[in-house]
Design a protein around this motif. Structure first.
Motif, short mmCIF file in Angstrom:
data_model
loop_
_atom_site.label_atom_id
_atom_site.label_comp_id
_atom_site.label_asym_id
_atom_site.label_seq_id
_atom_site.Cartn_x
_atom_site.Cartn_y
_atom_site.Cartn_z
N THR A 1 57.87 34.23 75.58
CA THR A 1 57.07 33.09 75.09
C THR A 1 55.61 33.26 75.48
O THR A 1 54.81 32.35 75.27
CB THR A 1 57.59 31.78 75.70
N HIS B 1 62.79 29.64 62.73
CA HIS B 1 63.80 29.54 63.79
C HIS B 1 64.96 28.62 63.39
O HIS B 1 66.04 28.72 63.95
CB HIS B 1 63.17 29.05 65.10
N LYS C 1 62.97 26.98 71.94
CA LYS C 1 63.82 27.96 72.65
C LYS C 1 64.75 27.23 73.62
O LYS C 1 65.93 27.58 73.76
CB LYS C 1 62.93 28.96 73.40
N VAL D 1 56.96 27.81 70.95
CA VAL D 1 58.17 28.61 71.14
C VAL D 1 59.07 27.97 72.20
O VAL D 1 60.28 27.82 72.01
CB VAL D 1 57.83 30.07 71.53
N LEU E 1 64.09 35.28 74.99
CA LEU E 1 62.98 35.40 74.04
C LEU E 1 61.64 35.24 74.75
O LEU E 1 61.45 34.27 75.49
CB LEU E 1 63.14 34.28 72.98
N THR F 1 61.69 39.11 66.73
CA THR F 1 60.57 38.26 67.16
C THR F 1 59.57 38.05 66.02
O THR F 1 59.08 36.94 65.83
CB THR F 1 59.86 38.86 68.38
N SER G 1 66.64 36.87 64.05
CA SER G 1 66.21 36.64 65.42
C SER G 1 65.22 37.70 65.91
O SER G 1 64.88 37.72 67.08
CB SER G 1 67.42 36.54 66.36
#
Length: 784
Positions: free
Chosen positions: A565, A522, A685, A681, A563, A512, A510
């Protein structure tokens, strides 16, 4: 005549053949007999005395002489099969001809113009001198294969004669019921014939020739549609071969009855050179090649139209070997096969305190292919394997091989087949249940010593493969984690070590830079979250170790939920990546003591040969999703059009459409350079299945912190005790349905198995080197 003389005469004959530019008549027996009549040459001699360059020269410059040589050699084998090989001279001729054909056939296959030669009929090759014989003459290949089959059941040559009486009541080879001559007790045959060194050697020579006939497959490039049937295998395994059943049974029983240790007496293999092993190895290779058949055919268990007993349309495939394999059903037969394969797979793991006291077999890759075929073609066998904890006798050796081969590029094929087998097994609920058995046997593996179950062993080995295997194993990560997802709903209590390993993987996957650096990375995070969700929802009670590990590493989950983006952050993350390529090599904790007798996985010796493999299909092509219903049955989930439901969407929705589209755009733009975007993303996500874990943290973290403050605790055991008695009933979201990704056969995997299997056979047959230095097309040979 001495052996040196006979070699000299044989060599002279070879030279004559290569220098004659004029065709030699087939009737010139004086010339042709030099090749097989009086020579006492071993197969190694034949390889040495018939160099590759000379075979190719005859093929190019006097093709009719090569054709006649092949035709005459086949004719001799046919005559030997007809007469029953009674005299020593006849036996010698048969062996010499089979060695010569083993030497020459690969050079016929490597030339496309010659490939049809064995499937043509030779004019004037009818048996008698009658006029009408030419029409019903068989193609040369068929005559050769039927002769080999007859010779494999030839009394006093390859099997014990049953007749006690004198020579004049010679058994008529055509009325002989070869089912009475099966080579070994086991499936469908109770009598165990006396072992006989000469018979074993003769069988081996004939099986080597048979394997060489089948090896035409090595000379055709891998085709995307793997429906290309091998005509040699197809004919040999058809009803035309009256020995198909006894031969299938003989091969299977010979492999499964073999005990390399020698009746449990240490060092026994040093006193008696074990002549059985090469035969067993050869039998295993012939068996897996005859079973090379697309799994996509209808099976016997009722999925074909009509009843299985319908005479009009025989059930199952045309290939009788596949058919017989799929119809084995007696418990004692399954037990015999499973025990035999488990015994042989475990053989390299035997740790005894006496060095070299047990013989180590080398043909575990062939055994894994055989086990795969059994499970793939015979579902009853698969269910039998999973019925008891016997499946663990297969699991442990596979984990041993995976762990041992992880650093060795030349064994990447072995890594794949081991993982494929575990993927296939993990699609069945019983496999997950069996993994709860405590792991007490100590196999010599360089993994930390732990106390726990077979599930812990599996997770610890998978973690080791992912964090310390070589680059080319990355395509397997999806498969490894899918296996863990499949078994996770059934795991009653993970050890602290296994729990930490899973969280270490989540941490690594995880970051980045890892998430943004490839289109599918992912997915690995989705798989791990699904594992945690399954265990929390279905096995919360026994899994305080995992819950504690999640609480300790809660920052990882918060980071995922938040996370970034925005394009600048994505860009920065990828810049970091270029500086730190080896994120996965760091491990969370100092590894403890390794298991006794273990060696770290070593890379291949320099100069090791390896064969290339075709790419394996991605996990979404390899598996099909099924949902486990309340009563434990599976129903297949058709990939329905995606509706944008919020919370209620299944936790494991893999955002495959999004990345496929993104991948298409990015590869079109920057010449294949991956370029993640904010939209991409965001698209996945939003689907991260974090609700269950966030709820768990929300409820438990304050309680755990309170204990720590109240008791001034730094002690884990108190917290674990609290977590053991905690409950989250009514506090967690409604449990999601269990999703299993079951392996599904497809043409991509069928092709992969074909290249892998022939690559193994190519590399294992070095004495004599049957295919070495010939122009194979199915794979490339590389030096490590």
């Amino acid at each position: 005549m001495g052996s040196a003389d006979s070699k000299l005469n044989f060599r002279k004959a070879v030279i004559q053949l290569t220098t004659k530019t004029q065709p030699v008549e087939a009737t010139d027996d004086a010339f042709w007999d030099q090749f097989w009549a009086d020579t006492a040459t071993s197969v190694q001699d034949v390889f040495a005395l018939v160099p590759a360059a000379e075979i190719r020269a005859v093929r190019e410059e006097s093709p009719s002489n090569l054709a006649t040589l092949c035709y005459k050699a086949v004719e001799k084998l046919v005559q030997g099969a007809e007469s029953g090989c009674h005299s020593e001279k006849e036996k010698q001729i048969v062996l010499n001809c089979s060695r010569l054909l083993t030497r020459v056939l690969p050079y016929i296959f490597e030339d496309p113009d010659w490939r049809g030669f064995f499937w043509s009929t030779v004019p004037g090759a009818g048996r008698g001198a009658g006029e009408d014989d030419d029409e019903n003459a068989r193609p040369l290949a068929e005559s050769l294969l039927l002769a080999i089959a007859d010779l494999l059941f030839c009394p006093d040559f390859t099997v014990q004669s049953h007749r006690r009486s004198t020579v004049d009541s010679a058994e008529d080879i055509h009325s002989l019921d070869s089912c009475e001559y099966i080579w070994e007790a086991g499936v469908g045959f109770a009598h165990s014939p006396q072992p006989n060194y000469n018979h074993d050697m003769n069988r081996m020579e004939l099986l080597k020739l048979l394997l060489t006939c089948f090896s035409e497959a090595m000379y055709l490039p891998p085709a995307p549609d793997s429906s290309s049937v091998n005509p040699w295998v197809q004919f040999f395994c058809s009803t035309e071969n009256r020995h198909a059943l006894p031969l299938f049974t003989s091969l299977l029983n010979t492999v499964c009855a073999y005990d390399p240790v020698g009746y449990g007496i240490p060092y026994n293999h040093l006193l008696f050179s074990d002549y059985r092993e090469p035969l067993v190895e050869e039998a295993a290779q012939v068996l897996i090649v005859t079973l090379d058949h697309d799994g996509a055919t209808p099976t016997v268990d009722g999925t074909t139209t009509g009843t299985a007993m319908d005479d009009a349309d025989p059930p199952g495939p045309e290939n009788l070997f596949v058919n017989y394999l799929s119809r084995i059903h007696r418990e004692e037969d399954f037990q015999f096969i499973l025990k035999g394969i488990a015994r042989l797979l475990s053989n390299p793991l035997l740790q005894t305190y006496l060095p070299n006291s047990t013989k180590k077999i080398q043909f575990h890759q062939e055994l894994l292919v055989l086990f795969w075929k059994l499970c793939d073609f015979n579902k009853k066998f698969l269910f039998f394997v999973l019925k008891t904890s016997d499946v663990l006798d297969i699991l442990v050796p596979i984990l041993y091989f995976l762990n041992d081969a992880r650093a060795d590029q030349s064994r990447v094929g072995l890594m794949h087949i081991g993982v494929f087998i575990l993927l296939l097994l993990s699609g069945e609920r019983n496999f997950g249940v069996r993994l709860n058995k405590p792991y007490s046997v100590r196999v010599p593996m360089d993994i930390p010593v732990f106390t726990g179950t077979h599930a812990d062993l599996l997770i610890v080995v998978f973690h080791k493969i992912i964090t310390s295997g070589h680059q080319r194993l990355q395509p397997l990560f999806d498969c490894l984690l899918t296996i863990v997802v499949n078994v996770s709903p059934y795991l009653k209590s993970l050890s602290m070590m296994a729990a930490n390993k899973l969280l270490h993987l989540l941490e690594a996957f995880s970051t980045t830079w890892f998430l943004f650096s490839a289109a599918q990375n992912h997915h690995l995070v989705f798989f791990l979250l699904e594992v945690f969700n399954n265990i929390i929802q279905y096995q919360f009670d026994g899994n305080s170790n995992l819950v504690y590990a999640i609480i300790r590493k809660r920052s990882v989950f918060h980071q995922l939920a938040n996370l970034p983006t925005d394009p600048p952050t994505i860009h920065k993350a990828l810049q970091r990546r270029r500086r730190a390529p080896e994120a996965l090599s760091r491990t969370s904790s100092q590894e403890g003591v390794s298991m006794e007798g273990s060696h770290p996985a070593a890379p291949a010796e320099p100069g090791t040969l390896k064969t290339s493999l075709v790419a394996t299909p991605g996990i979404e092509k390899l598996t099909e999703k099924s949902q486990v219903s309340e009563d434990g049955t599976l129903r297949s989930l058709e990939p329905a059009p995606q509706q944008n439901s919020a919370e209620g969407s299944p936790a494991s929705e893999e955002p495959s459409q999004a990345w496929r589209e993104q991948r298409r755009l990015s590869s079109a733009s920057a010449g294949g350079q991956w370029n993640p975007t904010s939209e991409w993303v965001l698209s996945w996500k939003s689907k991260l299945p974090l609700q269950t874990i966030m709820r768990l943290l929300q409820v438990l973290v304050p309680q755990v912190e309170k204990i720590c403050i109240d008791k001034g605790l730094t002690d884990e055991s108190e917290i674990l005790r609290f977590l053991q008695h905690g409950t989250l009933v009514g506090l967690l979201p409604v449990p999601h349905p269990i999703l299993i990704r079951k392996y599904q056969a497809n043409s991509g995997t069928a092709m992969w198995f074909r290249t892998y299997m022939w690559g193994v056979i190519y590399l294992r047959n070095v004495d004599p080197p049957v295919w070495y230095d010939t122009d194979v097309k199915l794979f490339e040979i590389q030096r490590v």
